[in-house]
Design a protein around this motif. Structure first.
Motif, PDB file in Angstrom:
ATOM      1  N   THR A 160      11.992  16.420  38.522  1.00 17.12           N
ATOM      2  CA  THR A 160      12.779  15.307  37.763  1.00 17.12           C
ATOM      3  C   THR A 160      13.290  15.711  36.164  1.00 17.12           C
ATOM      4  O   THR A 160      14.133  15.338  35.776  1.00 17.12           O
ATOM      5  CB  THR A 160      12.017  13.900  37.549  1.00 17.12           C
ATOM      6  OG1 THR A 160      11.346  13.468  39.225  1.00 17.12           O
ATOM      7  CG2 THR A 160      12.670  12.731  37.106  1.00 17.12           C
ATOM      8  N   ALA A 161      12.113  16.103  35.749  1.00 17.75           N
ATOM      9  CA  ALA A 161      12.537  16.599  34.354  1.00 17.75           C
ATOM     10  C   ALA A 161      13.815  17.580  34.223  1.00 17.75           C
ATOM     11  O   ALA A 161      14.671  17.444  33.335  1.00 17.75           O
ATOM     12  CB  ALA A 161      11.143  17.425  33.624  1.00 17.75           C
ATOM     13  N   THR A 162      14.047  18.269  35.126  1.00 20.20           N
ATOM     14  CA  THR A 162      15.251  19.299  35.071  1.00 20.20           C
ATOM     15  C   THR A 162      16.590  18.380  35.203  1.00 20.20           C
ATOM     16  O   THR A 162      17.632  18.694  34.731  1.00 20.20           O
ATOM     17  CB  THR A 162      15.330  20.419  36.296  1.00 20.20           C
ATOM     18  OG1 THR A 162      15.325  19.525  37.507  1.00 20.20           O
ATOM     19  CG2 THR A 162      13.787  21.150  36.193  1.00 20.20           C
ATOM     20  N   ARG A 163      16.210  17.277  36.063  1.00 20.43           N
ATOM     21  CA  ARG A 163      17.534  16.284  36.315  1.00 20.43           C
ATOM     22  C   ARG A 163      17.953  15.672  34.897  1.00 20.43           C
ATOM     23  O   ARG A 163      19.063  15.344  34.789  1.00 20.43           O
ATOM     24  CB  ARG A 163      17.160  15.507  37.407  1.00 20.43           C
ATOM     25  CG  ARG A 163      17.165  16.205  38.494  1.00 20.43           C
ATOM     26  CD  ARG A 163      16.424  15.382  39.830  1.00 20.43           C
ATOM     27  NE  ARG A 163      16.083  15.754  40.808  1.00 20.43           N
ATOM     28  CZ  ARG A 163      15.015  15.427  42.043  1.00 20.43           C
ATOM     29  NH1 ARG A 163      14.749  14.246  41.526  1.00 20.43           N
ATOM     30  NH2 ARG A 163      14.918  16.287  42.825  1.00 20.43           N
ATOM     31  N   ASN A 164      16.841  15.395  34.178  1.00 19.41           N
ATOM     32  CA  ASN A 164      17.182  14.716  32.776  1.00 19.41           C
ATOM     33  C   ASN A 164      17.394  15.531  31.707  1.00 19.41           C
ATOM     34  O   ASN A 164      17.503  14.978  30.384  1.00 19.41           O
ATOM     35  CB  ASN A 164      16.065  13.579  32.578  1.00 19.41           C
ATOM     36  CG  ASN A 164      16.108  12.572  33.952  1.00 19.41           C
ATOM     37  OD1 ASN A 164      16.987  12.177  34.541  1.00 19.41           O
ATOM     38  ND2 ASN A 164      14.507  12.241  34.302  1.00 19.41           N
ATOM     39  N   HIS A 165      17.053  16.751  31.934  1.00 19.02           N
ATOM     40  CA  HIS A 165      17.336  17.544  30.566  1.00 19.02           C
ATOM     41  C   HIS A 165      18.426  17.845  29.844  1.00 19.02           C
ATOM     42  O   HIS A 165      19.708  18.058  30.654  1.00 19.02           O
ATOM     43  CB  HIS A 165      16.651  19.090  30.856  1.00 19.02           C
ATOM     44  CG  HIS A 165      16.315  19.854  29.633  1.00 19.02           C
ATOM     45  ND1 HIS A 165      16.742  20.554  28.935  1.00 19.02           N
ATOM     46  CD2 HIS A 165      15.212  20.110  29.191  1.00 19.02           C
ATOM     47  CE1 HIS A 165      16.575  21.059  28.080  1.00 19.02           C
ATOM     48  NE2 HIS A 165      15.000  21.011  28.201  1.00 19.02           N
ATOM     49  N   PRO A 166      18.772  17.768  28.498  1.00 17.65           N
ATOM     50  CA  PRO A 166      20.297  17.600  28.167  1.00 17.65           C
ATOM     51  C   PRO A 166      20.828  18.991  28.014  1.00 17.65           C
ATOM     52  O   PRO A 166      22.039  18.983  27.988  1.00 17.65           O
ATOM     53  CB  PRO A 166      19.892  17.417  26.442  1.00 17.65           C
ATOM     54  CG  PRO A 166      18.385  17.472  26.339  1.00 17.65           C
ATOM     55  CD  PRO A 166      17.654  17.385  27.576  1.00 17.65           C
ATOM     56  N   GLY A 170      20.290  19.651  37.825  1.00 11.56           N
ATOM     57  CA  GLY A 170      18.956  19.795  37.819  1.00 11.56           C
ATOM     58  C   GLY A 170      18.558  20.553  39.398  1.00 11.56           C
ATOM     59  O   GLY A 170      19.347  20.519  40.152  1.00 11.56           O
TER      60      GLY A 170
END
Length: 331
Positions: A239-245, A250
């Protein structure tokens, strides 16, 4: 957690994989992490993408792994004029029978070596999509099952190399993990001159495991227990990859599944029937990085997907109640 028979299978796994590892390392010197990752993908029933510059042993690694297992092997040299039917097969009209007969393509093998996969056009590469995900091939409305185990080991040169096409996102997402071999150390290169300077070491390899053994070991890996907090940790990382700026694409839900399967195989290789957060961490970069697309600004800043995944590993907290690893292996 596991039955007695399943524990016995996990014990057998260590013995069998050690034989395969020893066999492969007779050809690939000084790269134990690369060989271990290849075995991890094999046991997790995934597909492996080997990316590096020409001449470092990508095809040698793929062939050594294939020759160490007694199973059917096909090698496909991907070229710009390769057709999708060369891979999947084609229906040919039989004059005597007055009917069409299916001629299987190169994909109908248990281990398929795709050499320089990114030298073929995206249209030809797409011929692998169904087989890699569903373990079947559909030609002229007929569906044909592929043998088990089934593994695609593909090599590719970096995309900036001349004469290459970038792999489509859907194609990259079907590879469980990507590995780079890298240049050998001085000692390993000297040993390579001794080993490969005489009779070809690859030709001397003999199978040390049977395909049926690999099928049983894959089933044993699936019995490895993954606790709820560890599953949630894998989901949090993805999930963090999908929200990383710094990422414009992601990781997919398929990536989460591949990460969990790879963590199970890692635990099994370590002789455990349960997975730890450390297993998830150790596989995060190989499983996730090749699926991610950095933004244009991140590329200008020379930020790689591997660096971004490493940063995510540092910022996403591991579940409490487990021994904290000193650092993510494989970074």
């Amino acid at each position: 957690m596991t039955t007695h028979d399943e524990r016995a299978s996990l014990a057998d796994l260590t013995t069998t994989t050690e034989r395969i590892r020893t066999s492969v390392e007779r050809v690939i010197e000084g790269k134990p992490e690369v060989v271990r990752l290849s075995l991890t993908v094999l046991l997790a029933a995934g597909h492996l993408l080997i990316e590096d510059v020409p001449g470092v042993g990508k095809t040698m690694l793929a062939k050594a792994l294939a020759r160490s297992v007694d199973c059917s092997i096909r090698r496909v040299q991907f070229t710009p004029d390769l057709l999708p039917s060369d891979i999947t097969g084609v229906s040919v009209f039989d004059q005597q029978r007055r009917d069409f007969e299916f001629k299987p393509g190169a994909i109908f093998a248990q281990i398929v070596i795709g050499d320089e996969i990114n030298r073929a056009s995206p249209k030809t590469q797409s011929a692998l999509l169904e087989s890699m995900e569903e373990r079947q091939v559909t030609v002229d409305g007929h569906t044909y099952e592929l043998p088990s185990p089934f593994m695609v080991v593909a090599t590719q040169n970096p995309v900036e190399m001349e004469g290459t096409y970038p792999l489509p996102e859907a194609q990259r997402d079907r590879f469980m993990a990507r590995v780079s071999i890298g240049y050998p150390s001085v000692e390993a290169e000297l040993e390579m001159l001794d080993v490969h300077g005489g009779a070809p070491a690859l030709e001397q390899l003999r199978p040390v495991a049977h395909a049926d053994e690999i099928v049983r070991l894959i089933a044993a890996v699936r019995t490895v227990h993954v606790a709820g907090p560890v599953r949630r940790y894998a989901v949090d990382l993805v999930t963090a990859t999908r929200n990383h700026p710094e990422l414009r694409l992601g990781a997919s839900p398929r990536a989460t599944l591949h990460l969990l399967r790879a963590a199970k195989a890692t635990a099994a290789l370590d002789g455990r029937d349960f997975a730890l957060p450390d297993d998830v961490q150790s596989m995060a970069v190989p499983v996730l990085a090749h699926r991610l697309l950095p933004t244009a600004q991140a590329q200008l800043n020379q930020r790689t997907a591997e660096q971004i995944v490493a940063e995510i590993l540092r910022t996403v907290p591991a579940p409490a109640g487990y021994a904290q690893p000193s650092g993510a292996r494989g970074l």
